[in-house]
Design an enzyme around this catalytic site. Structure first.
Site, short mmCIF file in Angstrom:
data_model
loop_
_atom_site.label_atom_id
_atom_site.label_comp_id
_atom_site.label_asym_id
_atom_site.label_seq_id
_atom_site.Cartn_x
_atom_site.Cartn_y
_atom_site.Cartn_z
N GLY A 15 0.78 -1.25 0.00
CA GLY A 15 0.00 0.00 0.00
C GLY A 15 0.81 1.29 0.00
O GLY A 15 0.29 2.34 0.38
N ASN A 17 1.83 3.04 -2.59
CA ASN A 17 1.25 3.99 -3.55
C ASN A 17 -0.05 4.58 -3.01
O ASN A 17 -0.33 5.77 -3.20
CB ASN A 17 1.03 3.33 -4.91
N ARG A 69 -16.15 -13.08 -11.38
CA ARG A 69 -17.33 -12.25 -11.59
C ARG A 69 -18.09 -12.02 -10.27
O ARG A 69 -18.50 -10.89 -9.98
CB ARG A 69 -18.24 -12.94 -12.61
N MET A 93 -3.37 -6.80 -7.36
CA MET A 93 -2.78 -7.87 -8.15
C MET A 93 -3.81 -8.91 -8.57
O MET A 93 -3.60 -10.11 -8.45
CB MET A 93 -1.63 -8.53 -7.36
N LEU A 96 -9.39 -7.79 -13.32
CA LEU A 96 -10.80 -7.41 -13.17
C LEU A 96 -11.61 -8.07 -14.28
O LEU A 96 -11.13 -8.22 -15.41
CB LEU A 96 -10.93 -5.89 -13.27
N HIS A 112 1.61 0.93 -13.30
CA HIS A 112 2.31 -0.29 -13.68
C HIS A 112 3.82 0.01 -13.72
O HIS A 112 4.24 1.00 -14.30
CB HIS A 112 1.83 -0.75 -15.06
N SER A 139 4.34 3.61 -15.48
CA SER A 139 3.30 4.21 -16.31
C SER A 139 1.99 4.23 -15.54
O SER A 139 1.65 3.26 -14.87
CB SER A 139 3.08 3.37 -17.59
N GLU A 175 10.07 5.00 -5.91
CA GLU A 175 10.14 6.42 -5.51
C GLU A 175 9.48 7.31 -6.56
O GLU A 175 8.78 8.27 -6.24
CB GLU A 175 11.60 6.86 -5.36
C1 GAR Z 1 4.01 -1.12 -7.27
O1 GAR Z 1 5.33 -1.15 -7.71
C2 GAR Z 1 3.06 -1.14 -8.44
O2 GAR Z 1 3.53 -0.42 -9.55
C3 GAR Z 1 3.00 -2.61 -8.75
O3 GAR Z 1 2.97 -3.25 -7.50
C4 GAR Z 1 3.65 -2.44 -6.55
C5 GAR Z 1 2.73 -2.20 -5.39
O4 GAR Z 1 3.39 -1.60 -4.32
N1 GAR Z 1 1.85 -2.92 -9.53
C6 GAR Z 1 1.81 -3.90 -10.44
O5 GAR Z 1 2.74 -4.63 -10.67
C7 GAR Z 1 0.48 -4.02 -11.16
N2 GAR Z 1 0.60 -4.91 -12.24
P1 GAR Z 1 2.58 -0.84 -3.20
O6 GAR Z 1 1.54 -1.83 -2.64
O7 GAR Z 1 3.60 -0.51 -2.16
O8 GAR Z 1 1.94 0.37 -3.78
#
Ligand code: GAR
Length: 202
Positions: A15, A17, A69, A93, A96, A112, A139, A175
């Site tokens: 979490g 992000n 679903r 992860m 959907l 991503h 991205s 970061e």
């Molecule tokens: C992040 O690096 C995000 O970009 C990636 O998972 C990590 C989650 O970290 N997402 C994916 O790979 C989606 N396909 P976080 O839980 O600390 O935000």
């Protein structure tokens, strides 16, 4: 119509992000979005604890034993009952269902950890290194029915160094994610609200 766009953040783990999106909002009151819900398919996700500490409402349901679903229908109901307008996937992860994506068309963003369209899916940093890429990065894109293929709204590069392994590259990219995602969500929410107001005036 609410002033700020009501956002739900979907997570499956750490979490960080989600935290960046929430703290961005906190640093400045003049923001285009507010996080009204943090939802997860993993009830023990660390990010849910962080969200509760910030006073953000949480919702979780284990996806185990439910088909995609059926799970997404419950998720959808939780989002609708909280009057969510925009969804930010942040380390969510789980794929959907097409029905869910269709129901939220143009209203789901994802971050991503690669320079899309390169390296869709998992294990992005190792694959960038193995491919001999000069840059990794991240991205922010609009989610469509095809995995990691919707329009990119923000992207930033991170140079891959000779000593990098997947972990060291992931650390530097993360970061950047924490800086890029709040800005992208801010801009997207502002544009969404502006388009709605324009449509109302017509
Ligand atoms: C992040 O690096 C995000 O970009 C990636 O998972 C990590 C989650 O970290 N997402 C994916 O790979 C989606 N396909 P976080 O839980 O600390 O935000």
């Amino acid at each position: 119509m609410a002033d700020k766009v009501r956002v739900a953040v979907l997570i499956s783990g750490r979490g960080s992000n989600m935290l960046a999106l929430a703290e961005h909002r906190r640093r400045d009151h003049d923001r285009s979005y507010e996080i009204v819900l943090v939802a997860s398919n993993v009830p023990e996700a660390r990010g849910l604890v962080l969200a509760r500490r910030l006073g953000i409402k949480t919702w979780s349901l284990s996806h185990k034993g439910l088909d995609r679903r059926a799970f997404d229908e419950q998720l959808d109901a939780a989002l609708r009952s909280n009057e969510v307008e925009l969804i930010a996937l942040a380390g969510y992860m789980r794929l959907l269902s097409p029905e869910f994506v269709e129901g939220w068309e143009g209203r789901i963003l994802n971050i991503h950890p690669s320079l899309l369209p390169l390296h869709k899916g998992l294990d992005t940093h190792r694959r960038a290194i193995v491919a001999g890429d000069e840059f990794g990065g991240c991205s922010v894109h609009v989610v469509t029915a095809d995995l990691d293929s919707g329009p990119v709204v923000a992207q930033e590069r991170v140079r891959i160094l000779p000593r990098d392994d997947a972990d060291s590259l992931a650390e530097r990219v993360l970061e950047v994610e924490h800086r890029l995602y709040p800005k992208a969500l801010e801009d997207y929410a502002r544009a969404l609200r502006a388009a709605e107001e324009e449509a109302q005036d017509e």
